[in-house]
Design a protein around this motif. Structure first.
Motif, PDB file in Angstrom:
ATOM      1  N   PHE A  99       0.829  -1.213   0.000  1.00  0.00           N
ATOM      2  CA  PHE A  99       0.000   0.000   0.000  1.00  0.00           C
ATOM      3  C   PHE A  99       0.864   1.264   0.000  1.00  0.00           C
ATOM      4  CE2 PHE A  99       0.874  -1.627   4.196  1.00  0.00           C
ATOM      5  CZ  PHE A  99       1.509  -0.551   4.787  1.00  0.00           C
ATOM      6  N   SER A 101       2.583   4.588  -0.099  1.00  0.00           N
ATOM      7  CA  SER A 101       2.123   5.813  -0.766  1.00  0.00           C
ATOM      8  C   SER A 101       3.186   6.396  -1.690  1.00  0.00           C
ATOM      9  CB  SER A 101       1.715   6.863   0.274  1.00  0.00           C
ATOM     10  OG  SER A 101       2.825   7.187   1.072  1.00  0.00           O
ATOM     11  N   TYR A 274      -5.539   4.198   4.738  1.00  0.00           N
ATOM     12  CA  TYR A 274      -4.937   3.908   3.427  1.00  0.00           C
ATOM     13  C   TYR A 274      -5.480   4.916   2.415  1.00  0.00           C
ATOM     14  CZ  TYR A 274      -4.907   1.877  -1.245  1.00  0.00           C
ATOM     15  OH  TYR A 274      -4.787   1.718  -2.596  1.00  0.00           O
ATOM     16  N   ARG A 276      -5.231   6.149  -1.647  1.00  0.00           N
ATOM     17  CA  ARG A 276      -4.805   5.717  -2.983  1.00  0.00           C
ATOM     18  C   ARG A 276      -4.108   6.878  -3.678  1.00  0.00           C
ATOM     19  NH1 ARG A 276      -6.629   1.438  -6.303  1.00  0.00           N
ATOM     20  NH2 ARG A 276      -6.370   2.200  -8.419  1.00  0.00           N
ATOM     21  N   HIS A 282      -1.161   0.239  -5.026  1.00  0.00           N
ATOM     22  CA  HIS A 282      -2.580   0.018  -4.753  1.00  0.00           C
ATOM     23  C   HIS A 282      -2.857  -1.460  -4.620  1.00  0.00           C
ATOM     24  CE1 HIS A 282      -2.387   3.630  -7.594  1.00  0.00           C
ATOM     25  NE2 HIS A 282      -2.372   4.077  -6.356  1.00  0.00           N
ATOM     26  N   GLU A 288     -10.652   2.345  -0.751  1.00  0.00           N
ATOM     27  CA  GLU A 288     -10.284   3.432   0.152  1.00  0.00           C
ATOM     28  C   GLU A 288     -11.510   3.912   0.924  1.00  0.00           C
ATOM     29  OE1 GLU A 288      -8.308   6.624  -1.918  1.00  0.00           O
ATOM     30  OE2 GLU A 288      -8.345   7.845  -0.104  1.00  0.00           O
TER      31      GLU A 288
END
Ligand code: SF4
Length: 383
Positions: A99, A101, A274, A276, A282, A288
């Motif tokens: 996940f 970022s 979380y 996106r 992803h 989300e």
């Protein structure tokens, strides 16, 4: 502090398991008749530098490089108009969280890493902290070490933390905990005030899936969490809630944190949503949550999970002056490759500016238009 090997026509030095310096064999042989390995690493101009963890090209940023430390999110200092200063000594991570970022670790999008010399970082931090103290009397200054990656891959992290403690009232750090050990935690007592530790599942299999690595060891991270909780350093456990992946794990993590005594001075948990991001990773099937839903879910568990800046003593404090206006057209010199393909980094007016959508090379000039200047983080496009 370094080891070396010969491969593919290069003599490669691995410095503190973090930086790789590659020197062509022929050049090395010529220099090695007169100089020590240490001198060759430092002064040889024919060398390529890589991040040993990610394998990406690495820029090592010193004061002499003339590259300012304000203006980019991948390295240097970020002032978001509070008494907390973000300190980003390097980019790069030893995990591949599904996940993430910033798409760190094994990355499809990131092609360059940066590392800042610790003495340069401290000098610039001191200047910024002095500015904050002049403008925001009676406020504690916090140095928060975070970044686009894992700060404990920085080879000078212990030294940096110790020196930051001379300049800041509070020093905190964000980490995935995998590179911690008892000795480091003990050495940091009295210098480091808080560790924000990522734990996303206590289940071994699920934790490996979330970390994107088969060798991720949640039991090691759990034992480091206990070690921190038993030390003078405060522990904040910061799971990322990824819907569809660790919904049932959040409660277990909270129970674990309470049991080991997280959060003696500050709040014990910082559950993160979380999000996106366009250039982040992803996980398949993860939906989300809206912020409204996320906060309402947290409230259902425990109202105290809703955090506010004041829980950490963070208050507004005058920002450094901005050096460029949105829409301003400027001619800039390109200094380095950017973090992603099609990006370059320029400098001007004591700031770093990220230029997106250019193939120009370092050393060339570009006419650009500033499109972002929030928090003194600058983005420009060719004009
Ligand atoms: S530990 Fe943090 S920076 Fe590293 S891959 Fe995971 S989310 Fe990204």
């Amino acid at each position: 502090m370094f080891r070396k090997y010969v491969r593919n026509g290069y003599v490669t030095f691995i410095i503190r398991e973090a930086i790789e310096v590659r020197i062509p064999i022929k050049i090395y042989e010529r220099y090695s008749k007169r100089y020590s390995d240490r001198d060759i690493i430092t002064y040889c101009v024919h060398k390529d530098i890589y991040n040993h963890i990610t394998g990406r090209k690495l820029y090592y940023i010193t004061e002499e490089s003339g590259i300012p430390l304000i203006g980019h999110t991948a390295f240097g200092l970020i002032d978001r108009g509070t008494n907390l200063i973000q300190v980003r000594p390097c980019s790069g991570c030893n995990l591949n969280c599904i996940f993430c970022s910033v798409d760190e670790g094994v990355s499809k999008t990131r092609v360059t890493d940066y590392m800042v010399d610790p003495d340069y970082m401290i000098k610039e931090f001191k200047k910024l902290a002095d500015f904050k103290r002049r403008h925001c009397k009676n406020q504690n200054i916090e140095a928060h070490i975070d970044g686009q990656g894992e700060p404990f891959i920085y080879p000078y992290i212990v030294d940096l933390i110790k020196k930051l403690k001379n300049e800041a009232d509070v020093v905190s750090i964000q980490t995935n905990g995998t590179l911690l050990n008892e000795r480091i935690i003990e050495e940091l007592e009295g210098y480091l005030d808080r560790i924000n530790l990522s734990i996303n599942s206590l289940d071994e299999k699920k934790a490996k899936i979330l970390a994107g690595r088969a060798d991720y060891d949640i039991n090691h991270v759990k034992s480091m969490a206990k070690e921190i909780a038993n030390s003078e350093i405060d522990l904040l456990i910061a799971p990322v809630w990824v819907p569809g992946y660790n919904d049932s794990d959040i409660l277990d993590i909270l129970k674990f944190g309470k049991k080991i005594g997280a959060g003696k001075r500050w709040k014990p948990f910082g559950v993160q949503k979380y999000i996106r991001y366009r250039f982040g990773r992803h996980p398949k099937g993860a939906r989300e949550m809206t912020f409204k839903k996320f906060y309402s879910e947290l409230r259902k568990i425990d109202e105290s999970l809703i955090l506010s800046p004041s829980d950490f003593g963070i208050a507004k404090c005058k920002s450094l002056p901005k050096k460029f206006k949105i829409g301003e057209k400027v001619r800039l010199k390109i200094e380095m490759h950017g973090r992603m393909r099609g990006e370059m980094i320029a400098i001007g007016r004591d700031r770093v500016i990220q230029i997106i959508g250019t193939e120009k090379k370092p050393g060339s000039f570009i006419d650009a238009r500033i499109v972002r200047n929030r928090h003194n983080v600058y983005v420009a496009v060719p004009s």
